[in-house]
Motif scaffolding. Structure first.
Motif, short mmCIF file in Angstrom:
data_model
loop_
_atom_site.label_atom_id
_atom_site.label_comp_id
_atom_site.label_asym_id
_atom_site.label_seq_id
_atom_site.Cartn_x
_atom_site.Cartn_y
_atom_site.Cartn_z
N ARG A 22 0.91 -1.23 0.11
CA ARG A 22 -0.05 0.07 0.11
C ARG A 22 0.83 1.24 -0.14
NH1 ARG A 22 -1.49 3.26 3.83
NH2 ARG A 22 -0.68 1.88 5.68
N VAL B 120 -12.51 -9.38 -2.65
CA VAL B 120 -12.30 -8.12 -1.59
C VAL B 120 -13.06 -6.98 -2.13
CG1 VAL B 120 -10.16 -9.36 -0.73
CG2 VAL B 120 -10.00 -7.38 -2.56
N ASP B 121 -13.18 -6.07 -1.21
CA ASP B 121 -13.89 -4.78 -1.57
C ASP B 121 -13.00 -3.96 -2.46
OD1 ASP B 121 -16.06 -5.54 -0.02
OD2 ASP B 121 -15.07 -4.25 1.73
N GLU B 122 -13.76 -3.31 -3.53
CA GLU B 122 -13.10 -2.29 -4.35
C GLU B 122 -11.94 -1.39 -3.62
OE1 GLU B 122 -15.35 -0.57 -7.33
OE2 GLU B 122 -16.49 -2.64 -8.07
N GLN C 283 -10.68 -1.62 -0.67
CA GLN C 283 -9.24 -2.56 -0.60
C GLN C 283 -8.28 -2.38 -1.64
OE1 GLN C 283 -11.38 -5.96 1.13
NE2 GLN C 283 -9.67 -5.89 2.59
N LEU C 284 -8.82 -2.82 -3.00
CA LEU C 284 -8.02 -2.75 -4.32
C LEU C 284 -7.29 -1.25 -4.35
CD1 LEU C 284 -10.24 -5.19 -6.40
CD2 LEU C 284 -8.04 -5.60 -5.21
N ARG C 285 -8.33 -0.37 -4.17
CA ARG C 285 -7.85 1.09 -4.42
C ARG C 285 -6.68 1.39 -3.36
NH1 ARG C 285 -13.23 2.20 -5.23
NH2 ARG C 285 -13.61 2.86 -3.01
N ASP C 286 -6.75 1.05 -2.25
CA ASP C 286 -5.76 1.34 -1.22
C ASP C 286 -4.53 0.66 -1.70
OD1 ASP C 286 -7.30 2.82 0.49
OD2 ASP C 286 -7.75 1.27 1.65
N LEU C 287 -4.40 -0.53 -2.38
CA LEU C 287 -3.18 -1.14 -3.04
C LEU C 287 -2.81 -0.84 -4.15
CD1 LEU C 287 -4.06 -4.73 -1.56
CD2 LEU C 287 -2.60 -3.22 -0.75
#
Length: 609
Positions: free
Chosen positions: A195, A593-595, A597-601
């Motif tokens: 992240r 997983v939630d979108e 969470q993907l944006r955070d990564l």
């Protein structure tokens, strides 16, 4: 009941406890209401105790007892009583006594079970297990079964014994990172996006290899770790995406010390946990002899059925199949000086094997790319019959003398211009015969052996370059250092595998500690200086600051427990394994997983090709 806290476990009551008032906690294995008299088999991980609810119990306790069903979790208070001689259960550790209940409390009830916790057997004694995915979906129930309890308990005991032994020998238990740099080690890495470093990834370790070598440079001369490792590869019965190994490394050592330390550890583990005595030293077999005699570099040595060289057969007839295999000039690269014409003499079974049964063995050989399986029998008169016998009529005495064959023996042959192919194919037949004929020596339950003198390099025919048979940090045997570049095919590594009952249990080696020698290996396998520096520069740099000679090994803990418990799969000795699709039916991982969470990564694209 004054307290529901247990005062004893369900596995420890005996005649000496008769008359005592105790409290048991556990699960109802089964309950039988005989009309005014109820018997409850109460179970915890320590054992089973029979509880009897009779005249001494109140009406309320009798009512509770009659309501009990399988897997209710309860507390029972009562008085320990001796069973009548005719009622003693010699198959139970607590079989001489029972608990006369005076009070029962239900902690929690259980709904109808998806499968039986108690062992279910067919008429022939075969244990019937539920579908594996069903077992994994309700793994917490599956783990209540007695065999699974024993497996996990043994695993804990082996882990503790390992720590005891290695600590007593001066080893330090040191943890290495589980977020590491991705390096090419063979299998695919599991990657973890960062992240705080957009576009960059950690890797989960396939092994602690590089870090334990760095610990040797750091001066910690004896290291071990019960190490979690991860490899993104197809699952098999003895493979998992995440697994555990007993990781070891030693400085100022040599192969002999590493092997002796490992033998001592295994001897201690087996004696401490199973009271089983292993031999003082294990067999040692060279890699070439292992293939030549057993058709495998992880041979099962619990039965003594060796393959033999049958090159002489090519000179005794016009049977064409033996000609190419008998030639010393093999098409393999590098060239092997042993012939690819191999024989098995299976003693005193000719009258038991029909042509159809031999054809089934031939199918096994063909699975391993053999062109066929030649065969013939020695009949009661000492003559050959069946299969290729017509080509060798009149040559019985010479062939039987050279192969050690006698009346009623079955002779099996595989011939190929590639020595290793012929060995592997007939070795697979050997393994099948061991199972079919139950050739295993019952007094040789656990047969360890060391495989040594492996080839260092293997030729990749498709990509036309050399690769290392193990990893690139293995030390080549010193006598080959001057010819590494000019004759890679002849180089043998200072490495060793530990095998047990036909499985590779551990792989290890002495390591390179000279940066110049390490760079030569990188060049031979086609690593440019830039690529090597990017992947392993930190290790080579460390070697420039006084790296000691060092070596190690890493026995697989899961596979060791599997073999100690005579299981067919490591799934049976891991508390929460993945299935053969690398998924967990219980908690449904891997999962989406939630979108957010993907944006955070910093992952902008998510999907499946």
């Amino acid at each position: 009941m004054n307290s529901t806290k247990r005062t004893v476990t369900c596995g420890e009551l005996c005649k000496a406890d008769v008359g005592k008032t105790v409290v048991l906690n556990g699960w109802v294995s089964r309950a039988r209401d005989l009309g005014g008299l109820t018997f409850i088999m109460l179970r915890d991980r320590y054992g089973i105790t029979q509880v009897m609810v009779g005249d001494k119990a109140s009406d309320e306790v009798k009512k509770i007892a009659s309501s009990l069903k399988s897997e209710y979790c309860i507390a029972v208070e009562g008085v320990v009583a001796a069973r009548a001689d005719k009622d003693v259960n010699k198959n139970m550790a607590t079989g001489e006594v029972e608990l006369e209940a005076t009070d029962i409390e239900i902690f929690t009830t259980s709904q109808e079970l998806p499968f039986s916790i108690e062992e279910v057997r067919q008429k022939d004694g075969t244990v019937v297990l539920p579908n594996e995915d069903l077992r994994l979906k309700y793994r917490y129930l599956d783990l209540r079964r007695d065999p699974m309890q024993k497996n996990i308990i043994l695993r804990s005991q082996v882990t503790f014994a390992t720590r005891e032994y290695l600590t007593s020998k001066g080893f330090l238990e040191i943890e290495t990172p589980t977020f590491i740099k991705s390096t090419p080690e063979g299998a695919r890495d599991y990657l973890v996006p960062s992240r705080v470093h957009p576009g960059k990834f950690y890797s989960l370790p396939q092994s602690p290899q590089l870090y334990k070598q760095l610990l040797m440079v750091s001066g910690f001369d004896k290291y071990f770790q019960i190490a979690r490792c991860y490899r993104d590869e197809d699952a098999r019965g003895d493979r998992q995406p995440e697994f555990t190994q007993i990781d070891m490394e030693m400085s100022f050592t040599n192969r002999e010390e590493v092997l002796a330390t490992t033998e001592g550890m295994m001897q201690y583990i087996f004696k401490k946990t199973m009271n089983y005595d292993l031999p003082a030293t294990f067999d040692r077999i060279t890699w070439e002899d292992a293939f030549d005699l057993y058709g495998s570099d992880k041979p099962d040595l619990r039965f003594d059925l060796k393959m033999q060289d049958a090159a002489f057969m090519a000179d005794l007839s016009d049977f064409a199949a033996f000609k190419a295999g008998a030639a010393k000039a093999s098409k393999e690269f590098p060239r092997h000086e042993r012939s690819g014409c191999k024989a098995l003499v299976v003693k005193n079974v000719a009258d038991k094997y029909s042509r159809k049964m031999v054809e089934q063995l031939e199918a096994v050989a063909k699975t391993y790319k053999a062109k066929g399986l030649a065969w013939m029998k020695v009949n009661a008169e000492g003559n050959f019959e069946g299969g290729i016998s017509k080509f060798y009529a009149g040559k019985e005495a010479e062939i039987c003398s050279k192969l050690g064959a006698e009346k009623n023996d079955l002779l099996l042959f595989v011939s190929d211009e590639k020595w290793q192919l012929a060995c592997v194919a007939l070795g697979a037949v050997r393994k099948q015969l061991g199972k079919d004929l139950n050739l295993f020596n019952p007094a040789d339950e656990f047969h360890f052996a060391w495989i040594i003198d492996f080839p260092y390099f293997a030729w990749n025919e498709d990509e036309k370059h050399w690769e290392t048979e193990h990893h690139m940090f293995t030390l080549p045997q010193k006598k080959y250092w001057d010819t590494l570049e000019s004759n890679p095919g002849e180089v043998k590594g200072d490495l060793y595998d530990l095998v047990l009952n036909g499985y590779e249990l551990a792989s290890g080696s002495m390591r390179i500690n000279d940066p110049a020698l390490q760079e030569r290996i990188f060049e031979i396998v086609g690593y440019s200086r830039e690529r090597a520096e990017k992947a392993f520069g930190f290790l080579v740099t460390a070697f420039k600051y006084g790296a000691p000679p060092h070596g190690g090994i890493a026995p697989g803990l899961d596979r060791l427990i599997m073999l100690m418990r005579h299981e067919e799969s490591i799934h049976e000795v891991i508390a929460f394994p993945k299935n053969n699709l690398a998924a967990s039916p219980m908690d449904e991982c891997p999962s989406e997983v939630d979108e957010a969470q993907l944006r955070d990564l910093h992952i902008s694209c998510y999907g499946v090709e």
